[in-house]
Design an enzyme around this catalytic site. Structure first.
Site, PDB file in Angstrom:
ATOM      1  N   LYS A  25     -19.324 -16.399   1.827  1.00 30.05           N
ATOM      2  CA  LYS A  25     -20.773 -16.334   1.984  1.00 30.05           C
ATOM      3  C   LYS A  25     -21.455 -15.629   0.833  1.00 30.05           C
ATOM      4  CE  LYS A  25     -21.337 -16.421   6.949  1.00 30.05           C
ATOM      5  NZ  LYS A  25     -21.852 -15.627   8.065  1.00 30.05           N
ATOM      6  N   GLY A  37     -10.534  -8.750  -0.604  1.00 26.21           N
ATOM      7  CA  GLY A  37      -9.505  -8.861   0.417  1.00 26.21           C
ATOM      8  C   GLY A  37      -8.692 -10.114   0.215  1.00 26.21           C
ATOM      9  N   ARG A  44       0.824  -1.226   0.000  1.00 28.32           N
ATOM     10  CA  ARG A  44       0.000   0.000   0.000  1.00 28.32           C
ATOM     11  C   ARG A  44       0.848   1.262   0.000  1.00 28.32           C
ATOM     12  NH1 ARG A  44      -5.150  -1.471   3.886  1.00 28.32           N
ATOM     13  NH2 ARG A  44      -6.347  -2.435   2.204  1.00 28.32           N
ATOM     14  N   GLY A  90     -13.085  -3.806   0.532  1.00 31.83           N
ATOM     15  CA  GLY A  90     -14.489  -3.368   0.617  1.00 31.83           C
ATOM     16  C   GLY A  90     -14.806  -2.305  -0.422  1.00 31.83           C
TER      17      GLY A  90
HETATM   18  P1  ADP Z   1     -12.780 -11.620  -0.626  1.00 33.76           P
HETATM   19  O1  ADP Z   1     -12.130 -11.029   0.601  1.00 33.76           O
HETATM   20  O2  ADP Z   1     -11.791 -11.909  -1.709  1.00 33.76           O
HETATM   21  O3  ADP Z   1     -13.947 -10.792  -1.093  1.00 33.76           O
HETATM   22  P2  ADP Z   1     -14.394 -13.346   0.992  1.00 33.76           P
HETATM   23  O4  ADP Z   1     -14.070 -12.500   2.171  1.00 33.76           O
HETATM   24  O5  ADP Z   1     -15.771 -13.319   0.488  1.00 33.76           O
HETATM   25  O6  ADP Z   1     -13.371 -13.050  -0.198  1.00 33.76           O
HETATM   26  O7  ADP Z   1     -14.088 -14.873   1.329  1.00 33.76           O
HETATM   27  C1  ADP Z   1     -12.814 -15.332   1.646  1.00 33.76           C
HETATM   28  C2  ADP Z   1     -12.919 -16.592   2.455  1.00 33.76           C
HETATM   29  O8  ADP Z   1     -13.730 -17.570   1.818  1.00 33.76           O
HETATM   30  C3  ADP Z   1     -11.575 -17.260   2.645  1.00 33.76           C
HETATM   31  O9  ADP Z   1     -11.149 -17.048   3.972  1.00 33.76           O
HETATM   32  C4  ADP Z   1     -11.826 -18.739   2.325  1.00 33.76           C
HETATM   33  O10 ADP Z   1     -11.282 -19.604   3.294  1.00 33.76           O
HETATM   34  C5  ADP Z   1     -13.334 -18.814   2.338  1.00 33.76           C
HETATM   35  N1  ADP Z   1     -13.833 -19.939   1.522  1.00 33.76           N
HETATM   36  C6  ADP Z   1     -13.653 -20.161   0.217  1.00 33.76           C
HETATM   37  N2  ADP Z   1     -14.199 -21.328  -0.151  1.00 33.76           N
HETATM   38  C7  ADP Z   1     -14.745 -21.879   0.970  1.00 33.76           C
HETATM   39  C8  ADP Z   1     -15.455 -23.093   1.243  1.00 33.76           C
HETATM   40  N3  ADP Z   1     -15.710 -23.996   0.285  1.00 33.76           N
HETATM   41  N4  ADP Z   1     -15.850 -23.315   2.511  1.00 33.76           N
HETATM   42  C9  ADP Z   1     -15.581 -22.415   3.481  1.00 33.76           C
HETATM   43  N5  ADP Z   1     -14.928 -21.253   3.290  1.00 33.76           N
HETATM   44  C10 ADP Z   1     -14.512 -20.981   2.045  1.00 33.76           C
HETATM   45 MG    MG Z   2     -12.731 -10.947   2.638  1.00 38.33          MG
END
Ligand code: ADP
Ligand code: MG
Length: 377
Positions: free
Chosen positions: A179, A334, A19, A357
């Protein structure tokens, strides 16, 4: 200049300076233009003044990077700060102490914003990572001084905005993560724009559930099944392609202990005592086909529990396939950005967003207060 120097620290040192380096083009441009520069940032979530969250290690790292002294003032507002700001000469760079030591920052308190602006002639916002928050240093100050976007902010807007406004087709979005509830607005915004929507990660489980697949002990949100079905209908009803996992890696638990009991299963054969932790090889092949064909690819959210090396294969393959493709590739989020950086492939992407975010809110089509406050946005 508001920067996002909210970097990870380890043992009093900057553990990852991504960053800080991301702000250097703007910083150099301003110094070369004859400015004297006061840098404002937050670090962590302090409750009042907290020596552990001082920006001292950040000022030190910045000084190494730009090979000049970067004095750190002991506060972000007050008569001594204003005096130091007014005493700067062209080419000087100084840092104000963590702006969140004052709770007025996050309240976007107008009097605090006036104190922050004191002594400065212009305001430049290069803190994309916090642009989705209306705080005194990201929003309030922009109304008190002539306000401009920095080069990093501009780069983020061009890359992420380009995805929304005029993507070259075929446009593929790969959405994963934990989620579905946190990604519904992203899906709603992307569905009308994409040619192919590939869904993986924990959130795919809710889609599989909605299709009547057995998902065992997988992470899922049964209360979101109806919404998942609506997304499915909308994609397929508009003649677009929806890619859900056709095979998966499932394990007794989603941690390192689960690795020894993990196996590959078709989505209609996941045993009831296992949880889905990654996409399977046939699914990766299907993703590979659309990735190779794509002209634009947007990726958010890991497609597996990539923190566990045994379950990181799908996520790493997506990163590699994107890096090899000739498409415009944009990664936002993230953990997805973390995965690309861990794979050493950040340089191979067209754009890796510095805002988790903030990048998602931009893709969702939301107004980001830190950007809305800049007249020439
Ligand atoms: P980002 O930060 O890239 O937007 P998210 O915060 O939505 O992504 O999700 C990241 C998390 O999703 C990771 O910590 C990962 O472990 C979890 N994840 C991915 N696939 C699965 C799964 N099949 N079951 C449980 N957790 C999962
Ligand atoms: Mg995340």
């Amino acid at each position: 200049m508001r920067v996002d120097f909210n970097v990870p620290l380890e043992e009093g040192k900057v553990a990852d300076d991504t960053r800080i380096r991301a702000a250097l083009p703007t910083l150099s441009a301003l110094i070369e233009g004859g400015a004297s520069l006061g840098l404002i940032s937050h670090l962590g979530r302090p409750k009042g003044t907290d020596a552990k969250l001082s920006l001292a290690p950040v000022a030190k790292r910045l000084a190494e990077l730009i090979k000049r002294e970067v004095p750190l003032l002991d506060d972000s507002v007050g008569p001594r700060v204003e005096k130091a700001v007014r005493a700067m000469e062209p080419g000087d760079v100084l840092m104000l102490e963590n702006v969140r030591f004052h709770p007025e920052e996050e309240r976007n308190d107008p009097a605090f914003a006036r104190q922050l602006a004191a002594g400065f002639d212009l305001y430049v916002n290069d803190a994309f990572g916090i642009a989705h928050r209306a705080h005194a240093s990201t929003e309030g100050v922009a109304h008190l001084l002539p306000a401009y976007a920095g080069l990093l902010l501009e780069r983020e807007l061009v890359a992420l905005g380009g995805i929304l406004d005029r993507p070259a087709h075929p446009f593929v979005a790969i959405i994963g993560g934990a989620k579905v509830s946190t990604k519904m607005d992203v899906l709603r915004s992307l569905v009308p724009r994409v040619d192919t929507l590939a869904i993986g990660g924990g959130m795919a489980n809710t889609f599989l559930l909605a299709m009547g697949r057995p998902i065992g002990r997988s992470l899922a949100e049964p209360e979101k099944e109806t919404e998942a079905r609506l997304v499915t209908d909308e994609v397929e009803g508009n003649g677009k392609e929806l890619l859900l996992p056709v095979d998966v890696i499932a394990a007794p638990s989603a941690d390192a202990e689960g690795a020894s009991g993990a196996g590959t299963y078709e989505v209609d054969e996941v045993p009831s005592h296992l949880a889905i932790v990654d996409i399977g090889p046939r699914t990766i092949d299907r993703y590979a086909r659309v990735i190779k064909n794509a002209k634009t690819i947007f990726w958010n959210g890991p497609v597996g529990v990539f923190e566990v090396p045994a379950f990181a294969n799908g996520t790493r393959r997506i990163a590699e396939l994107m890096a090899e493709s000739g498409a415009t590739t944009v990664v936002g989020g993230g953990e997805s950005v973390q995965a690309v950086e861990e794979a050493g492939l950040a340089d191979k992407m067209t754009h890796v967003s510095t805002g988790g975010g903030a990048s998602l809110e931009l893709i969702e089509g939301k107004t980001l207060p830190g950007i809305a406050a800049i007249p020439d946005r």
